[in-house]
Scaffold this motif. Structure first.
Motif, short mmCIF file in Angstrom:
data_model
loop_
_atom_site.label_atom_id
_atom_site.label_comp_id
_atom_site.label_asym_id
_atom_site.label_seq_id
_atom_site.Cartn_x
_atom_site.Cartn_y
_atom_site.Cartn_z
N ARG A 1 0.80 -1.12 -0.20
CA ARG A 1 0.01 -0.25 -0.14
C ARG A 1 0.79 1.38 -0.24
N CYS A 2 1.94 1.29 0.59
CA CYS A 2 2.59 2.44 0.97
C CYS A 2 3.44 2.52 -0.49
N ALA A 3 4.05 1.41 -1.11
CA ALA A 3 4.37 1.82 -2.60
C ALA A 3 3.37 2.18 -3.40
N VAL A 4 2.32 2.02 -3.52
CA VAL A 4 1.33 2.55 -4.16
C VAL A 4 1.07 4.08 -4.18
N THR A 5 1.31 4.28 -2.94
CA THR A 5 0.84 5.80 -2.46
C THR A 5 2.10 6.52 -2.87
N GLU A 6 3.37 5.89 -2.67
CA GLU A 6 4.65 6.74 -3.24
C GLU A 6 4.75 7.05 -4.78
N VAL A 7 3.98 6.04 -5.57
CA VAL A 7 4.12 6.24 -6.95
C VAL A 7 3.43 7.24 -7.48
N VAL A 8 2.03 7.56 -6.52
CA VAL A 8 1.22 8.81 -6.98
C VAL A 8 1.85 9.99 -6.36
N SER A 9 2.67 9.89 -5.27
CA SER A 9 3.08 11.16 -4.92
C SER A 9 4.37 11.31 -5.68
N ARG A 10 5.08 10.71 -6.17
CA ARG A 10 6.31 10.81 -7.05
C ARG A 10 5.80 11.24 -8.25
N HIS A 11 4.77 11.29 -8.91
CA HIS A 11 4.51 11.53 -10.17
C HIS A 11 3.77 12.98 -10.03
N ALA A 12 2.88 13.01 -8.96
CA ALA A 12 2.29 14.29 -8.51
C ALA A 12 3.28 15.42 -8.43
N ALA A 13 4.24 15.03 -7.78
CA ALA A 13 5.46 16.10 -7.64
C ALA A 13 6.26 16.25 -8.95
N ALA A 14 6.39 15.45 -9.73
CA ALA A 14 6.78 15.55 -11.15
C ALA A 14 6.01 16.58 -12.04
N ALA A 15 4.76 16.11 -11.75
CA ALA A 15 3.89 17.00 -12.66
C ALA A 15 3.57 18.33 -12.22
N GLY A 16 4.00 18.65 -10.95
CA GLY A 16 3.92 20.09 -10.58
C GLY A 16 2.68 20.42 -9.78
N LEU A 17 2.21 19.17 -9.20
CA LEU A 17 0.85 19.15 -8.43
C LEU A 17 0.97 19.30 -7.06
N GLY A 18 2.32 19.42 -6.53
CA GLY A 18 2.24 19.39 -4.88
C GLY A 18 2.04 17.91 -4.26
N ALA B 1 -2.64 8.62 -2.92
CA ALA B 1 -3.65 7.84 -3.34
C ALA B 1 -5.09 7.92 -3.22
N HIS B 2 -5.38 8.44 -2.04
CA HIS B 2 -6.94 8.47 -1.64
C HIS B 2 -7.42 9.57 -2.56
N ARG B 3 -6.62 10.71 -2.78
CA ARG B 3 -7.22 11.74 -3.53
C ARG B 3 -7.66 11.54 -5.27
N LEU B 4 -7.06 10.47 -5.54
CA LEU B 4 -7.54 9.84 -6.88
C LEU B 4 -8.81 9.15 -6.57
N ARG B 5 -9.00 8.65 -5.40
CA ARG B 5 -10.45 8.01 -5.21
C ARG B 5 -11.58 9.06 -5.22
N HIS B 6 -11.25 10.37 -4.71
CA HIS B 6 -12.14 11.31 -4.68
C HIS B 6 -12.15 11.74 -6.39
N SER B 7 -11.11 11.84 -6.98
CA SER B 7 -11.23 12.26 -8.68
C SER B 7 -12.19 11.33 -9.21
N ALA B 8 -12.00 10.14 -8.95
CA ALA B 8 -12.97 9.03 -9.62
C ALA B 8 -14.39 9.56 -9.34
N ALA B 9 -14.72 9.72 -8.04
CA ALA B 9 -16.18 9.98 -7.75
C ALA B 9 -16.54 11.26 -8.30
N ARG B 10 -15.63 12.34 -8.50
CA ARG B 10 -16.02 13.71 -9.11
C ARG B 10 -16.12 13.33 -10.67
N ALA B 11 -15.59 12.38 -11.20
CA ALA B 11 -15.66 12.29 -12.58
C ALA B 11 -17.25 11.63 -13.03
N VAL B 12 -17.48 10.80 -12.13
CA VAL B 12 -18.77 10.19 -12.28
C VAL B 12 -19.78 11.25 -12.20
#
Length: 312
Positions: A233-250, A254-265
């Motif tokens: 679980r930590c490794a998955v969260t690290e993937v999200v954090s690493r790419h968010a930082a690389a994309a300039g998103l701060g 991972a849980h924020r992507l869950r919220h994003s899926a809800a918003r997309a619906v």
């Protein structure tokens, strides 16, 4: 023995690695926690001990105050999502209880950690915008195995709203390619079957065709460096954090992507009922958290207001 250490009330020095090893054994044997949970706890406790060091590599837990423990957690409130902060608090609380039981401190400081308030207690869920999500998904270098894996993982999380642990636990046997569905083990041990969108399915196929096949694990997502073990679980969260930082998103977890899926619906015209079905919520009350995204969706859950009939 490492130069880093914890210095107990009797003045003996215990290396951080030894302290973590003893705490890890306690979690495994005494608490019977899952391997992924154990690794998360140890990771957060290592950071905790390092920050409290009063000289290079050494922390005297006997001298640590309740105020210092409390501030360690509260100082992270602006940097971590509520669920992640709650995990940090739980890990620190568990270690402090173990340290007290082990005689490294005369005080039980677990109560100093306090309770972390999550969005269900008043904080609204925060989702990525469509543009932010586009930037996040563009971050992985899909010419590499790591990039192909990370892209499939990010797409799965943001399109289907899985939690980090649920994505980490997804197994090859959970995927029904013929039916175009997969069944995930969700929070509480239940099973949730979801359709596989075309883009998610294609990303999974691209990754599975390139990842190691001669391994004894059935989990879908494996580590790329070193032995191809299942991701935690930590490794998955690290993937999200690493790419968010690389994309300039701060800071994005991972849980924020869950919220994003809800918003997309909801953005696509879906209802709160459909959000609840996608996320596997057990009650409508939990799904109501997402009403902040679209107040019109409240109409689906509203009961007609009774009219007067003249009866007493």
């Amino acid at each position: 023995m490492s130069g880093e250490g914890v210095e107990g009330p009797d003045g003996r020095r215990v290396s951080v690695e030894e302290a973590l090893r003893e705490f890890g054994d306690f979690l495994t044997v005494g608490k019977a926690v899952a391997v992924s949970t154990r690794e998360c706890y140890l990771r957060h406790v290592r950071t905790f001990l390092s920050e409290l060091a009063n000289r290079p590599g050494v922390v005297d837990l006997q001298a640590v105050s309740a105020v210092r423990v409390r501030s360690y957690v509260t100082d992270r409130a602006d940097r971590y999502a509520p669920e992640s902060l709650k995990l940090i608090a739980t890990a620190v609380r568990s270690f402090l209880r173990f340290a007290w039981m082990s005689g490294w401190t005369d005080s039980d400081l677990t109560g100093a950690v306090g309770t972390v308030v999550t969005h269900r207690s008043g904080k609204l869920p925060e989702a990525l915008t469509a543009e932010q999500l586009r930037r996040l998904l563009a971050s992985p270098d899909r010419r590499t195995l790591t990039g192909v894996r990370d892209y499939a993982l990010l797409l799965l999380l943001s399109r289907l709203g899985l939690r980090a642990g649920e994505a980490a636990g997804l197994r090859l046997d959970d995927i029904d390619w013929h039916a175009g569905t997969f069944t995930a083990t969700v929070k509480g041990g239940g099973r949730l079957t979801l359709p596989i969108p075309h883009d998610v399915g294609q990303a999974l196929v691209d990754y599975l065709q390139r990842r190691a096949t001669t391994v004894g694990y059935r989990e879908v997502f494996l580590q790329v460096r070193g032995e191809p073990k299942p991701m935690t679980r930590c490794a998955v969260t690290e993937v999200v954090s690493r790419h968010a930082a690389a994309a300039g998103l701060g800071t994005v977890h991972a849980h924020r992507l869950r919220h994003s899926a809800a918003r997309a619906v909801l953005a696509a015209g879906g209802t709160l009922v459909e959000v609840g079905e996608l996320l596997g919520h057990s009650t409508a009350q939990v799904t109501m958290t997402y009403a902040s995204f679209d107040l019109n969706s409240l109409a689906v859950l509203a009961r007609p207001w009774p009219t007067e009939t003249g009866d007493d």
